[in-house]
Design an enzyme around this catalytic site. Sequence first.
Site, PDB file in Angstrom:
ATOM      1  N   SER A  11       0.837  -1.200   0.000  1.00 30.38           N
ATOM      2  CA  SER A  11       0.000   0.000   0.000  1.00 30.38           C
ATOM      3  C   SER A  11       0.868   1.244   0.000  1.00 30.38           C
ATOM      4  O   SER A  11       2.012   1.218   0.443  1.00 30.38           O
ATOM      5  CB  SER A  11      -0.917   0.013   1.230  1.00 30.38           C
ATOM      6  OG  SER A  11      -1.565   1.274   1.333  1.00 30.38           O
ATOM      7  N   HIS A  12       0.289   2.350  -0.498  1.00 31.59           N
ATOM      8  CA  HIS A  12       0.967   3.642  -0.435  1.00 31.59           C
ATOM      9  C   HIS A  12       1.116   4.125   1.013  1.00 31.59           C
ATOM     10  O   HIS A  12       1.954   4.967   1.300  1.00 31.59           O
ATOM     11  CB  HIS A  12       0.156   4.690  -1.204  1.00 31.59           C
ATOM     12  CG  HIS A  12       0.352   4.642  -2.683  1.00 31.59           C
ATOM     13  ND1 HIS A  12       0.051   3.547  -3.448  1.00 31.59           N
ATOM     14  CD2 HIS A  12       0.846   5.577  -3.545  1.00 31.59           C
ATOM     15  CE1 HIS A  12       0.342   3.813  -4.718  1.00 31.59           C
ATOM     16  NE2 HIS A  12       0.824   5.032  -4.802  1.00 31.59           N
ATOM     17  N   VAL A  13       0.241   3.624   1.892  1.00 29.24           N
ATOM     18  CA  VAL A  13       0.174   4.139   3.262  1.00 29.24           C
ATOM     19  C   VAL A  13       0.726   3.084   4.226  1.00 29.24           C
ATOM     20  O   VAL A  13       0.217   1.958   4.252  1.00 29.24           O
ATOM     21  CB  VAL A  13      -1.293   4.480   3.636  1.00 29.24           C
ATOM     22  CG1 VAL A  13      -1.364   5.094   5.019  1.00 29.24           C
ATOM     23  CG2 VAL A  13      -1.896   5.411   2.594  1.00 29.24           C
TER      24      VAL A  13
ATOM     25  N   ASP B 189      -2.753  -1.463  -3.612  1.00 25.66           N
ATOM     26  CA  ASP B 189      -3.862  -0.497  -3.617  1.00 25.66           C
ATOM     27  C   ASP B 189      -4.003   0.252  -4.943  1.00 25.66           C
ATOM     28  O   ASP B 189      -5.011   0.103  -5.627  1.00 25.66           O
ATOM     29  CB  ASP B 189      -3.823   0.457  -2.410  1.00 25.66           C
ATOM     30  CG  ASP B 189      -2.525   1.219  -2.240  1.00 25.66           C
ATOM     31  OD1 ASP B 189      -1.632   1.079  -3.103  1.00 25.66           O
ATOM     32  OD2 ASP B 189      -2.402   1.966  -1.247  1.00 25.66           O
TER      33      ASP B 189
ATOM     34  N   SER C 271       0.681   2.906  -9.074  1.00 31.77           N
ATOM     35  CA  SER C 271       2.139   2.941  -9.023  1.00 31.77           C
ATOM     36  C   SER C 271       2.675   1.843  -8.099  1.00 31.77           C
ATOM     37  O   SER C 271       3.812   1.392  -8.256  1.00 31.77           O
ATOM     38  CB  SER C 271       2.645   4.313  -8.573  1.00 31.77           C
ATOM     39  OG  SER C 271       2.136   4.649  -7.310  1.00 31.77           O
TER      40      SER C 271
END
Lengths: 122, 194
Positions: free
Chosen positions: A9-11, A66, A69
């Site tokens: 995930s980005h987070v 997610d 990228s």
Amino acid sequence: MTYGIVIVSHVPEIASGLPKLLQQVAPHLSITYAGGTDDGDIGTSMAKISAAFGENTAAELLAFYDLGSAKMNLEMAIEFADKPVHLYDTALIEGAYTAATLLEAGVSLSDVEKQLQPLVIK
Amino acid sequence: MLTPEIARLWLENFATLIDTNKAHLSDLDTPIGDADHGNNMARGMQALTEALAAKPDLDLAGVFKTSAMALISKVGGASGPLYGTAFLEMAKAAKNSADLPTLLDAALAGVIKRGGAQVGDKTMVDAWTPLVKAVHDGTLSQAVIDEAVATTEPLVAKKGRAAYLGERGIGHRDPGAESTGYLFAALLQTEGAL
């Protein structure tokens, strides 16, 4: 176990939080994650993804992500990986949860993939 | 013929253009993305500059490979894997060729493979495609670059964060196309590159 799961995930908190949900239904599954950039900012890191592949004790991995990228960094990490990694374009939570539940129950990869098919959204 | 020295100058000029315009790139990324393209690219190009400075004796393939790894490891957003793949493919092609159009063909093929975008999807591919052709044809100019980048404005995004906005993205320029314009503008600034 033969199969393990990797969450990207980005987070950082999404990546570290989702395995808690999965581990409830799949306590024996190796689930590793990569969240955020190397600096812990919002984004993804190929190095962190490669590390999550390495930390996973399974011989073959199912990867869920997610946003777009994250997929590109996953694909690059897969090109450098020393074990097979299957990448799924499903909704992150539902896809990973479905795979965790079925893998814990010993369902074959092809049957897991059949169940994942309707969850493909990207 | 591209030499390692000319390639370094090209990348230095690209880094300067990115740094000068980082606020503008992030502004373009604000209405249709996540507002980080300028800062991400500036961070990546800073890492690229440092990595190249630490290795003064690289051959042409080495210059592009070192650049690729810096961008892949430092950028964080989609532009890291995309520009990283572009430079990685140029590094592979540079083992057999020092011909700029040949290397750019490899770069564009890599960007398309990595991102899965086609012309018309409102991505950097919309800039890369005509600009690589212009290098082949010997017609690259700032006007050609401006025109290529501007073609993304009326499009509806099919790839990237802007795709979530649908038709609301119409009228906005794609930030990845804009930074691609700088990559080619840097070629115009680099003596001996074209």
